[in-house]
Motif scaffolding. Structure first.
Motif, PDB file in Angstrom:
ATOM      1  N   PHE A  80       0.842  -1.204   0.000  1.00  0.00           N
ATOM      2  CA  PHE A  80       0.000   0.000   0.000  1.00  0.00           C
ATOM      3  C   PHE A  80       0.877   1.253   0.000  1.00  0.00           C
ATOM      4  O   PHE A  80       0.657   2.181  -0.777  1.00  0.00           O
ATOM      5  CB  PHE A  80      -0.917  -0.004   1.232  1.00  0.00           C
ATOM      6  N   GLY A  81       1.887   1.235   0.870  1.00  0.00           N
ATOM      7  CA  GLY A  81       2.811   2.384   0.959  1.00  0.00           C
ATOM      8  C   GLY A  81       3.553   2.599  -0.341  1.00  0.00           C
ATOM      9  O   GLY A  81       3.686   3.719  -0.813  1.00  0.00           O
ATOM     10  N   TYR A  82       3.985   1.488  -0.936  1.00  0.00           N
ATOM     11  CA  TYR A  82       4.714   1.574  -2.196  1.00  0.00           C
ATOM     12  C   TYR A  82       3.820   2.172  -3.287  1.00  0.00           C
ATOM     13  O   TYR A  82       4.222   3.084  -4.007  1.00  0.00           O
ATOM     14  CB  TYR A  82       5.195   0.183  -2.620  1.00  0.00           C
ATOM     15  N   ASN A  83       2.601   1.636  -3.381  1.00  0.00           N
ATOM     16  CA  ASN A  83       1.644   2.120  -4.395  1.00  0.00           C
ATOM     17  C   ASN A  83       1.337   3.591  -4.212  1.00  0.00           C
ATOM     18  O   ASN A  83       1.329   4.363  -5.170  1.00  0.00           O
ATOM     19  CB  ASN A  83       0.339   1.326  -4.309  1.00  0.00           C
ATOM     20  N   LEU A  84       1.093   3.958  -2.945  1.00  0.00           N
ATOM     21  CA  LEU A  84       0.755   5.355  -2.638  1.00  0.00           C
ATOM     22  C   LEU A  84       1.904   6.280  -3.029  1.00  0.00           C
ATOM     23  O   LEU A  84       1.706   7.280  -3.727  1.00  0.00           O
ATOM     24  CB  LEU A  84       0.434   5.499  -1.145  1.00  0.00           C
TER      25      LEU A  84
ATOM     26  N   GLY B  16       3.874  10.217  -6.306  1.00  0.00           N
ATOM     27  CA  GLY B  16       5.091  10.812  -6.872  1.00  0.00           C
ATOM     28  C   GLY B  16       4.927  11.089  -8.346  1.00  0.00           C
ATOM     29  O   GLY B  16       5.266  12.166  -8.851  1.00  0.00           O
ATOM     30  N   GLU B  17       4.355  10.102  -9.031  1.00  0.00           N
ATOM     31  CA  GLU B  17       4.122  10.226 -10.476  1.00  0.00           C
ATOM     32  C   GLU B  17       3.139  11.366 -10.758  1.00  0.00           C
ATOM     33  O   GLU B  17       3.321  12.151 -11.681  1.00  0.00           O
ATOM     34  CB  GLU B  17       3.551   8.911 -10.984  1.00  0.00           C
ATOM     35  N   LEU B  18       2.129  11.419  -9.890  1.00  0.00           N
ATOM     36  CA  LEU B  18       1.075  12.438 -10.033  1.00  0.00           C
ATOM     37  C   LEU B  18       1.638  13.844  -9.868  1.00  0.00           C
ATOM     38  O   LEU B  18       1.392  14.729 -10.693  1.00  0.00           O
ATOM     39  CB  LEU B  18       0.006  12.171  -8.970  1.00  0.00           C
TER      40      LEU B  18
ATOM     41  N   GLY C 134       4.804  14.724 -10.030  1.00  0.00           N
ATOM     42  CA  GLY C 134       5.820  14.946 -11.068  1.00  0.00           C
ATOM     43  C   GLY C 134       5.220  15.340 -12.398  1.00  0.00           C
ATOM     44  O   GLY C 134       5.771  16.166 -13.125  1.00  0.00           O
ATOM     45  N   SER C 135       4.056  14.744 -12.720  1.00  0.00           N
ATOM     46  CA  SER C 135       3.451  15.045 -14.025  1.00  0.00           C
ATOM     47  C   SER C 135       2.709  16.379 -14.024  1.00  0.00           C
ATOM     48  O   SER C 135       2.420  16.931 -15.074  1.00  0.00           O
ATOM     49  CB  SER C 135       2.512  13.919 -14.441  1.00  0.00           C
ATOM     50  N   ARG C 136       2.373  16.910 -12.849  1.00  0.00           N
ATOM     51  CA  ARG C 136       1.618  18.183 -12.783  1.00  0.00           C
ATOM     52  C   ARG C 136       2.545  19.396 -12.625  1.00  0.00           C
ATOM     53  O   ARG C 136       2.143  20.514 -12.940  1.00  0.00           O
ATOM     54  CB  ARG C 136       0.613  18.176 -11.618  1.00  0.00           C
ATOM     55  N   ILE C 137       3.750  19.158 -12.113  1.00  0.00           N
ATOM     56  CA  ILE C 137       4.659  20.287 -11.867  1.00  0.00           C
ATOM     57  C   ILE C 137       5.011  21.063 -13.144  1.00  0.00           C
ATOM     58  O   ILE C 137       4.979  22.294 -13.130  1.00  0.00           O
ATOM     59  CB  ILE C 137       5.910  19.833 -11.072  1.00  0.00           C
TER      60      ILE C 137
END
Lengths: 69, 179
Positions: B133-137, B142-144, B146-149
């Protein structure tokens, strides 16, 4: 405006028209109109020199400081 | 200046095409939602829409249209500045609106994606492993972020451009009104 332009007065004294002066000093009548109406933000020394030469006057005759805005 | 404006025109056109395709792909989901609501489709697994999905999809769709409107505004500026100078009050206000709009859009789309992620992929009850769960979160968040910055940075840069246009306009005015 704190600095007033008395170009109209000098022109009337010299019995000269605006377009005539514009032609003499080498600027457009539109720019001369901006200067006369006080919309100009600055005036170049070369323009002032040309105006003084054409109207045979001093810069102080054209420009006047007023405390009222 | 004209050359860089032409490049900007191409970029805006490209973004508009990409956005139009995204709007179409999102818009095509609405008929599926309607059909699945009335139990007209059962077999296709992609038609399993919850009410949260529908709300998120609608907000996402509205945000995409808003982004399209912002890009059209930017495109108008680019085309409008062919004959006259870029330094004008209209361009400044359009750049400011577009910059602020992109910042709002990036924040709103981040929230939407986070909610979508929370409801779809991470799912607290899906996996009993805390590590997983922690890994997925961490991975998805992080991806989310990173893609919005980049979008946020673009918005800030457009705001800086708006300020530069304002300064340029003032200097141009001063130059134009120097007799």
């Amino acid at each position: 405006m704190a600095i007033l332009i008395n170009l109209d007065v000098i022109l009337a004294k010299r019995e000269m028209k605006s377009n005539e002066l514009a032609e003499k000093i080498g600027i457009t009548t539109a720019n001369l109109s901006i200067l006369k109406t006080g919309k100009a933000k600055a005036i170049r020394f070369s323009t002032l020199e040309a105006i003084c030469e054409a109207l045979d006057c001093q810069p102080g005759d054209i420009l006047e400081y007023s405390e009222e805005n | 200046m004209k050359k860089s404006i032409t490049y900007l025109k191409y970029i805006v056109n490209f973004l508009l095409i990409a956005l139009a395709l995204d709007i179409i792909s999102k818009g095509l989901k609405f008929p599926l939602i309607i059909l699945s609501t009335f139990d007209l489709i059962h077999e296709n697994p992609t038609t399993d829409f919850s009410s949260t999905d529908t709300v998120l999809l609608t907000i996402n769709f509205i945000l995409l249209i808003y982004m399209g409107w912002l890009l059209l505004k930017l495109r108008k500026t680019v085309y409008g500045s062919e004959s006259k100078s870029l330094f004008s009050k209209e361009n400044k206000s359009i750049f400011k609106k577009v910059g602020v709009g992109i910042i709002y859009y990036s924040i709103a789309i981040f929230i939407i994606r986070a909610l979508e992620l929370y409801s779809d992929e991470i799912g607290i009850n899906d996996d009993s492993s805390a590590y997983s769960f922690g890994y997925n979160l961490g991975y998805h968040l992080g991806e989310l972020i990173g893609s919005r910055i980049p979008l946020l940075v673009i918005g800030i840069f457009i705001l800086i451009l708006a300020d530069l246009i304002q300064d340029g306009y003032e200097i141009k005015q001063e130059n134009d009104l120097t007799i």
